[in-house]
Each structure stands twice: as structure tokens, then as C-alpha cells.
Design a protein around this motif. Structure first.
Motif, PDB file in Angstrom:
ATOM      1  N   LEU A  64     -12.562 -71.454 -39.152  1.00  0.00           N
ATOM      2  CA  LEU A  64     -11.273 -72.139 -39.025  1.00  0.00           C
ATOM      3  C   LEU A  64     -10.105 -71.165 -39.198  1.00  0.00           C
ATOM      4  O   LEU A  64      -9.112 -71.239 -38.466  1.00  0.00           O
ATOM      5  CB  LEU A  64     -11.168 -73.270 -40.040  1.00  0.00           C
ATOM      6  CG  LEU A  64     -12.041 -74.494 -39.764  1.00  0.00           C
ATOM      7  CD1 LEU A  64     -11.979 -75.454 -40.944  1.00  0.00           C
ATOM      8  CD2 LEU A  64     -11.578 -75.185 -38.495  1.00  0.00           C
ATOM      9  N   GLY A  65     -10.221 -70.263 -40.143  1.00  0.00           N
ATOM     10  CA  GLY A  65      -9.163 -69.279 -40.370  1.00  0.00           C
ATOM     11  C   GLY A  65      -9.002 -68.333 -39.198  1.00  0.00           C
ATOM     12  O   GLY A  65      -7.874 -68.015 -38.788  1.00  0.00           O
ATOM     13  N   GLY A  67      -9.811 -68.976 -36.094  1.00  0.00           N
ATOM     14  CA  GLY A  67      -9.223 -69.759 -34.999  1.00  0.00           C
ATOM     15  C   GLY A  67      -7.734 -69.938 -35.170  1.00  0.00           C
ATOM     16  O   GLY A  67      -6.966 -69.845 -34.198  1.00  0.00           O
ATOM     17  N   TYR A  68      -7.292 -70.181 -36.395  1.00  0.00           N
ATOM     18  CA  TYR A  68      -5.864 -70.353 -36.662  1.00  0.00           C
ATOM     19  C   TYR A  68      -5.098 -69.048 -36.417  1.00  0.00           C
ATOM     20  O   TYR A  68      -3.983 -69.063 -35.877  1.00  0.00           O
ATOM     21  CB  TYR A  68      -5.648 -70.841 -38.082  1.00  0.00           C
ATOM     22  CG  TYR A  68      -4.213 -71.138 -38.407  1.00  0.00           C
ATOM     23  CD1 TYR A  68      -3.564 -72.227 -37.837  1.00  0.00           C
ATOM     24  CD2 TYR A  68      -3.492 -70.333 -39.272  1.00  0.00           C
ATOM     25  CE1 TYR A  68      -2.237 -72.503 -38.115  1.00  0.00           C
ATOM     26  CE2 TYR A  68      -2.167 -70.592 -39.560  1.00  0.00           C
ATOM     27  CZ  TYR A  68      -1.548 -71.686 -38.981  1.00  0.00           C
ATOM     28  OH  TYR A  68      -0.235 -71.944 -39.253  1.00  0.00           O
ATOM     29  N   VAL A  69      -5.697 -67.928 -36.776  1.00  0.00           N
ATOM     30  CA  VAL A  69      -5.050 -66.636 -36.543  1.00  0.00           C
ATOM     31  C   VAL A  69      -4.887 -66.379 -35.052  1.00  0.00           C
ATOM     32  O   VAL A  69      -3.823 -65.944 -34.589  1.00  0.00           O
ATOM     33  CB  VAL A  69      -5.852 -65.501 -37.219  1.00  0.00           C
ATOM     34  CG1 VAL A  69      -5.418 -64.140 -36.731  1.00  0.00           C
ATOM     35  CG2 VAL A  69      -5.709 -65.585 -38.726  1.00  0.00           C
ATOM     36  N   TYR A  71      -4.727 -68.649 -32.702  1.00  0.00           N
ATOM     37  CA  TYR A  71      -3.702 -69.597 -32.235  1.00  0.00           C
ATOM     38  C   TYR A  71      -2.298 -69.068 -32.518  1.00  0.00           C
ATOM     39  O   TYR A  71      -1.422 -69.096 -31.652  1.00  0.00           O
ATOM     40  CB  TYR A  71      -3.915 -70.953 -32.914  1.00  0.00           C
ATOM     41  CG  TYR A  71      -2.776 -71.904 -32.728  1.00  0.00           C
ATOM     42  CD1 TYR A  71      -2.563 -72.552 -31.512  1.00  0.00           C
ATOM     43  CD2 TYR A  71      -1.897 -72.169 -33.781  1.00  0.00           C
ATOM     44  CE1 TYR A  71      -1.499 -73.434 -31.346  1.00  0.00           C
ATOM     45  CE2 TYR A  71      -0.843 -73.040 -33.615  1.00  0.00           C
ATOM     46  CZ  TYR A  71      -0.647 -73.671 -32.397  1.00  0.00           C
ATOM     47  OH  TYR A  71       0.404 -74.533 -32.241  1.00  0.00           O
ATOM     48  N   GLU A  72      -2.066 -68.584 -33.733  1.00  0.00           N
ATOM     49  CA  GLU A  72      -0.735 -68.070 -34.082  1.00  0.00           C
ATOM     50  C   GLU A  72      -0.392 -66.810 -33.291  1.00  0.00           C
ATOM     51  O   GLU A  72       0.766 -66.604 -32.917  1.00  0.00           O
ATOM     52  CB  GLU A  72      -0.660 -67.792 -35.588  1.00  0.00           C
ATOM     53  CG  GLU A  72      -0.605 -69.043 -36.439  1.00  0.00           C
ATOM     54  CD  GLU A  72       0.656 -69.859 -36.220  1.00  0.00           C
ATOM     55  OE1 GLU A  72       1.724 -69.275 -35.943  1.00  0.00           O
ATOM     56  OE2 GLU A  72       0.577 -71.095 -36.325  1.00  0.00           O
ATOM     57  N   LYS A  75       0.555 -67.972 -29.834  1.00  0.00           N
ATOM     58  CA  LYS A  75       1.867 -68.611 -29.907  1.00  0.00           C
ATOM     59  C   LYS A  75       2.987 -67.579 -30.045  1.00  0.00           C
ATOM     60  O   LYS A  75       4.067 -67.726 -29.451  1.00  0.00           O
ATOM     61  CB  LYS A  75       1.891 -69.582 -31.097  1.00  0.00           C
ATOM     62  CG  LYS A  75       3.057 -70.543 -31.077  1.00  0.00           C
ATOM     63  CD  LYS A  75       2.905 -71.633 -32.117  1.00  0.00           C
ATOM     64  CE  LYS A  75       3.460 -71.143 -33.431  1.00  0.00           C
ATOM     65  NZ  LYS A  75       3.523 -72.200 -34.459  1.00  0.00           N
TER      66      LYS A  75
END
Length: 83
Positions: A64-65, A67-69, A71-72, A75
Motif C-alpha cells: 500500500l505504501g 502504491g501511494y508513493v 501515485y504521488e 500526480k
């Protein structure tokens, strides 16, 4: 005031030094035997269900971490246009 502090020091010292040690069984040889036996399991899962749960939770949080990195980063690489 000093008399109270001195009395408190004596009480604290007395309770620490006169406490009885509890007898605890040495479980190290049993744990060594369990972790050293060759049963085909990885070492990080030989501890039982708690180790398996901790391993799965760690892997889920890592994925999850990551994936979030990603994504950011995406972005930040493609900022939104302002009109």
C-alpha cells in the motif's frame, strides 16, 4: 522538606533492593530447537500464527505504501493545468 525527601529515598531504596526475584523458566533451549529444526518453513514464519499475521500485515502495508508513493509521484509529474 529535606526530611521528607530523605524518607522517600529510603523507602524507594528499600523496596527495590529487598524485592524477591521471581523464578522464570529458561525457554531459550526450546525456542532454539524449534527455530533450528529443518521443516521447510522460512525462519520468519516458524514462530506460529502471530509471526504469519505480522508478516502479512507488514507486506500489505509495504504494498500500500509503495502504491501511494507511485501515485504521488505521478500526480507530481503531471500537474493539473490552471485555467
Amino acid at each position: 522538606m529535606n526530611r521528607h525527601i530523605f524518607a522517600l529515598q529510603q523507602v524507594a531504596r528499600r523496596t527495590i533492593s529487598s524485592s524477591v526475584r521471581r523464578q522464570v523458566d529458561n525457554k531459550v533451549p526450546q525456542k532454539q530447537k524449534m527455530f533450528q529444526e529443518d521443516n521447510g518453513m522460512p525462519i520468519h514464519l516458524k514462530g506460529g500464527t502471530s509471526d504469519a499475521l505480522l508478516y502479512r500485515t507488514t507486506m500489505a502495508l509495504t504494498i500500500l505504501g509503495a502504491g501511494y508513493v507511485v501515485y504521488e509521484l505521478v500526480k507530481a509529474a503531471f500537474p493539473q493545468k490552471k485555467d
